[in-house]
Design a protein around this motif. Structure first.
Motif, PDB file in Angstrom:
ATOM      1  N   ALA A 203      98.700 -42.218  22.750  1.00 26.85           N
ATOM      2  CA  ALA A 203      97.316 -41.814  22.500  1.00 26.85           C
ATOM      3  C   ALA A 203      97.079 -40.452  23.131  1.00 26.85           C
ATOM      4  O   ALA A 203      97.509 -40.195  24.263  1.00 26.85           O
ATOM      5  CB  ALA A 203      96.336 -42.839  23.064  1.00 26.85           C
ATOM      6  N   THR A 204      96.395 -39.584  22.401  1.00 29.37           N
ATOM      7  CA  THR A 204      96.040 -38.268  22.921  1.00 29.37           C
ATOM      8  C   THR A 204      94.780 -38.371  23.776  1.00 29.37           C
ATOM      9  O   THR A 204      94.102 -39.409  23.800  1.00 29.37           O
ATOM     10  CB  THR A 204      95.806 -37.287  21.768  1.00 29.37           C
ATOM     11  OG1 THR A 204      94.720 -37.766  20.952  1.00 29.37           O
ATOM     12  CG2 THR A 204      97.057 -37.149  20.918  1.00 29.37           C
ATOM     13  N   ALA A 205      94.468 -37.291  24.458  1.00 31.62           N
ATOM     14  CA  ALA A 205      93.281 -37.286  25.310  1.00 31.62           C
ATOM     15  C   ALA A 205      92.000 -37.398  24.484  1.00 31.62           C
ATOM     16  O   ALA A 205      91.032 -38.046  24.895  1.00 31.62           O
ATOM     17  CB  ALA A 205      93.255 -36.008  26.148  1.00 31.62           C
ATOM     18  N   ARG A 206      91.987 -36.780  23.312  1.00 35.33           N
ATOM     19  CA  ARG A 206      90.801 -36.889  22.446  1.00 35.33           C
ATOM     20  C   ARG A 206      90.574 -38.323  21.996  1.00 35.33           C
ATOM     21  O   ARG A 206      89.438 -38.803  21.919  1.00 35.33           O
ATOM     22  CB  ARG A 206      90.937 -35.967  21.246  1.00 35.33           C
ATOM     23  CG  ARG A 206      90.907 -34.488  21.597  1.00 35.33           C
ATOM     24  CD  ARG A 206      90.950 -33.616  20.356  1.00 35.33           C
ATOM     25  NE  ARG A 206      90.937 -32.207  20.695  1.00 35.33           N
ATOM     26  CZ  ARG A 206      89.835 -31.491  20.915  1.00 35.33           C
ATOM     27  NH1 ARG A 206      88.658 -32.088  20.821  1.00 35.33           N
ATOM     28  NH2 ARG A 206      89.904 -30.216  21.229  1.00 35.33           N
ATOM     29  N   ASP A 257      98.019 -32.812  27.703  1.00 32.83           N
ATOM     30  CA  ASP A 257      98.115 -32.396  26.300  1.00 32.83           C
ATOM     31  C   ASP A 257      98.159 -30.878  26.169  1.00 32.83           C
ATOM     32  O   ASP A 257      98.873 -30.335  25.310  1.00 32.83           O
ATOM     33  CB  ASP A 257      96.923 -32.952  25.505  1.00 32.83           C
ATOM     34  CG  ASP A 257      97.023 -34.454  25.308  1.00 32.83           C
ATOM     35  OD1 ASP A 257      98.084 -35.022  25.622  1.00 32.83           O
ATOM     36  OD2 ASP A 257      96.038 -35.065  24.855  1.00 32.83           O
ATOM     37  N   LYS A 258      97.398 -30.186  27.014  1.00 37.45           N
ATOM     38  CA  LYS A 258      97.419 -28.730  26.971  1.00 37.45           C
ATOM     39  C   LYS A 258      98.774 -28.191  27.413  1.00 37.45           C
ATOM     40  O   LYS A 258      99.280 -27.203  26.867  1.00 37.45           O
ATOM     41  CB  LYS A 258      96.307 -28.178  27.874  1.00 37.45           C
ATOM     42  CG  LYS A 258      96.187 -26.669  27.828  1.00 37.45           C
ATOM     43  CD  LYS A 258      95.032 -26.184  28.698  1.00 37.45           C
ATOM     44  CE  LYS A 258      94.913 -24.664  28.651  1.00 37.45           C
ATOM     45  NZ  LYS A 258      93.801 -24.197  29.521  1.00 37.45           N
ATOM     46  N   ARG A 259      99.379 -28.862  28.386  1.00 37.43           N
ATOM     47  CA  ARG A 259     100.701 -28.420  28.856  1.00 37.43           C
ATOM     48  C   ARG A 259     101.771 -28.640  27.792  1.00 37.43           C
ATOM     49  O   ARG A 259     102.665 -27.813  27.622  1.00 37.43           O
ATOM     50  CB  ARG A 259     101.064 -29.186  30.129  1.00 37.43           C
ATOM     51  CG  ARG A 259     102.398 -28.806  30.738  1.00 37.43           C
ATOM     52  CD  ARG A 259     102.647 -29.616  31.995  1.00 37.43           C
ATOM     53  NE  ARG A 259     102.730 -31.027  31.707  1.00 37.43           N
ATOM     54  CZ  ARG A 259     103.856 -31.656  31.351  1.00 37.43           C
ATOM     55  NH1 ARG A 259     104.988 -30.966  31.236  1.00 37.43           N
ATOM     56  NH2 ARG A 259     103.862 -32.943  31.118  1.00 37.43           N
ATOM     57  N   ARG A 260     101.670 -29.721  27.073  1.00 38.44           N
ATOM     58  CA  ARG A 260     102.659 -30.034  26.037  1.00 38.44           C
ATOM     59  C   ARG A 260     102.320 -29.438  24.675  1.00 38.44           C
ATOM     60  O   ARG A 260     103.120 -29.551  23.750  1.00 38.44           O
ATOM     61  CB  ARG A 260     102.805 -31.543  25.893  1.00 38.44           C
ATOM     62  CG  ARG A 260     103.385 -32.215  27.127  1.00 38.44           C
ATOM     63  CD  ARG A 260     103.752 -33.649  26.833  1.00 38.44           C
ATOM     64  NE  ARG A 260     104.439 -34.272  27.952  1.00 38.44           N
ATOM     65  CZ  ARG A 260     104.956 -35.498  27.922  1.00 38.44           C
ATOM     66  NH1 ARG A 260     104.856 -36.224  26.815  1.00 38.44           N
ATOM     67  NH2 ARG A 260     105.562 -35.996  28.978  1.00 38.44           N
TER      68      ARG A 260
END
Length: 317
Positions: A203-206, A257-260
């Motif tokens: 699951a993504t952060a959003r 998520d921003k790092r990846r």
């Protein structure tokens, strides 16, 4: 004088990793590690038996801090003991809890040493990270539970019809406090589940943030059902703490998520009716090699009829 050095073979960890360890060797290793963990728990039980009285005095402080719980001499009111063996059994329970905590580094290491060979290198790395986060979260939940008992016990005693002069039964009071500590400590591990879903790519952060209504409802419902404290103070504080930890976990998931590079819109700035660019291959297509003609398969030979039973002989007849 030269001494020949004996070459050491692979360790048990290396044998378990490369799969050269047999099933019997796995069972023997499990037996040895369970034996070492049991010895550590027994040693911790001895230490816990010595520290049981100070631990009982610490758990008794929330009740002694209540207004009216002390006598004229300033001494805390004694608990009610219904059975002669209740005090000794309670001391054994406290000693067991303390022994498990004292021996935790040993039996947790034995458990990890048995499981780690079956994990990949990156899985072991993330396991170290999650364990290092889980311990402070559990301690934070336990400390918060102790404060909740200290503040919420006054509300429970004052809201009852019997007043503060009620003499509490010792085993029920200690069970109430320890259950609160255990529940808060385990409940504070909830963010690790969300981070595990995000770090593994489930699951993504959003997506995690889109669940905020359901998660807050579940936090309040869980706190209302599972908290031993029937008063509103403990339930509300646990639900608010879980909701805060949820949003902190979502924030960490956004950073991950921003790092990846997850969630980036590849077609940002492209209109909906704009066609995607296609690379035109101008090289001529060569003719394919000719395919040989398939030859027909001949008809199979007839199968001979079976010989009657009386005509069959072997080397014994």
């Amino acid at each position: 004088m030269a001494f020949a050095l004996r070459k050491r073979g692979p360790s048990k960890f290396q044998q378990a990793v490369d799969g050269s360890m047999t099933l019997v060797e796995h069972i023997r290793e499990l037996r040895d590690r369970l034996f070492r963990a049991s010895l550590a728990v027994v040693a911790g039980l001895i230490v816990g038996f010595v520290l049981a009285q100070p631990a009982f005095d610490l758990l008794k402080e929330p009740y002694c801090d209540l207004p009216g719980a002390t006598n004229a001499l300033g001494e805390c009111q004694q608990f009610l003991q219904l059975s002669p063996a209740d005090g000794f059994i309670l001391k054994l329970k406290l000693a067991l809890w303390i022994g498990l905590i004292v021996a935790a580094p040993v039996w947790l290491y034995q458990l990890w040493a048995f499981i780690a060979p079956g994990l990949h290198r990156h899985e072991r790395k993330w396991a170290y990270v999650f364990v290092s986060i889980a311990f402070p979260l559990f301690v934070g939940g336990a400390v918060l539970a102790y404060l909740v008992v200290d503040k919420g016990l006054a509300f429970l005693m004052e809201s009852g019809v019997t007043g503060l002069s009620t003499q509490l039964e010792v085993t029920r009071y200690i069970s109430f406090v320890t259950n609160m500590i255990l529940l808060f400590g385990v409940a504070f591990e909830f963010p690790l589940i969300l981070l595990m879903l995000n770090f593994t790519g489930v699951a993504t952060a959003r997506r995690l943030l889109s669940w905020w209504r359901a998660v807050i409802f579940i936090c309040f419902a869980f706190a209302a059902v599972a908290t031993p404290d029937p008063g509103p103070f403990g339930m509300t504080l646990l639900a608010l703490s879980l909701s805060l930890l949820y949003f902190i976990a979502v924030g960490v998931a956004f950073l991950n998520d921003k790092r990846r590079g997850r969630g980036r819109d590849v077609y940002a700035g492209v209109a909906d009716d704009e066609a995607s660019p296609l690379e035109v291959d101008r090289e001529p297509v060569e003719a394919a090699a000719p395919v040989d003609v398939v030859k027909p398969i001949g008809s199979p030979e007839p199968i001979a009829k079976p010989v009657p039973i009386e005509r069959r002989y072997d080397d014994m007849t």
